[in-house]
Design an enzyme around this catalytic site. Sequence first.
Site, PDB file in Angstrom:
ATOM      1  N   HIS A  54       0.853  -1.196   0.000  1.00 44.65           N
ATOM      2  CA  HIS A  54       0.000   0.000   0.000  1.00 44.65           C
ATOM      3  C   HIS A  54       0.884   1.238   0.000  1.00 44.65           C
ATOM      4  CE1 HIS A  54      -3.366   2.599   0.776  1.00 44.65           C
ATOM      5  NE2 HIS A  54      -2.988   2.903   2.008  1.00 44.65           N
ATOM      6  N   ASP A  71      -2.749   9.128   3.643  1.00 43.21           N
ATOM      7  CA  ASP A  71      -3.151   7.745   3.399  1.00 43.21           C
ATOM      8  C   ASP A  71      -4.512   7.789   2.719  1.00 43.21           C
ATOM      9  OD1 ASP A  71      -3.933   5.104   3.435  1.00 43.21           O
ATOM     10  OD2 ASP A  71      -4.268   5.029   5.600  1.00 43.21           O
ATOM     11  N   CYS A 122      -4.037   3.492  -4.942  1.00 44.79           N
ATOM     12  CA  CYS A 122      -3.460   4.253  -3.831  1.00 44.79           C
ATOM     13  C   CYS A 122      -2.272   5.103  -4.274  1.00 44.79           C
ATOM     14  CB  CYS A 122      -3.069   3.334  -2.683  1.00 44.79           C
ATOM     15  SG  CYS A 122      -2.020   1.934  -3.144  1.00 44.79           S
TER      16      CYS A 122
END
EC number: 3.4.22.39
Length: 214
Positions: A54, A71, A122
Amino acid sequence: MGSSEQELVAIARDLGCGSYFLGTFDKRFPGFMAPNKLACAIVNTAGRETGGVHWLALAWNPKSHTCYLFDPFGFSDERLKQIYQFEYEGLLKRSALASTPDHCITLVKSTQTVQGPFSAACGLFCCMFLHAFIHWPSNPMEQNPTMDLLTGVPNSMLQSPQVEPTLRRNQERLYRFLTQHSPYFRRHRERIEKATAFDQMKNAQVLFHNKIFY
């Protein structure tokens, strides 16, 4: 699946990050070593040998002694540690930021979700955040023309069908933004969109998604 380091570097360059962009790193990112220089990076929560899990974005504004952690899922500190075994406190401590005159650093962290739970975009969302940081370093998280294109939802609603249309719309706006600002993305749009699709992770047996849901 997801974005490669080469793709993220190319897109970040297109977005004007220039010399402020330190590059892409795995969880061993050494931190910001020049406390007086504006800087940013894209950091993976896993080791490079794993292929990555991630992407997060980190940015440092020396004028306000502020470190930003973006994030796309907006997880809490505890959840980042639980899901990814990722801790950023050590990262800050081992960087040169502690050498600032008053040894005081302000940490600003995203707390809302802008990415769908099965999305593999992401890294692209991180690039979008870095564009905001480079152009509006005092308020990169919100209240700027780039990040205001996205609508955040509470992280607790990440899996709720109620917010799926909002998160899907965020990804559509992300692609549109990158199409407008990144020649690299335009040239490779079909491949990148396929690899980072909104439902890319839905049928994949990926450990970190199992941890998110279970």
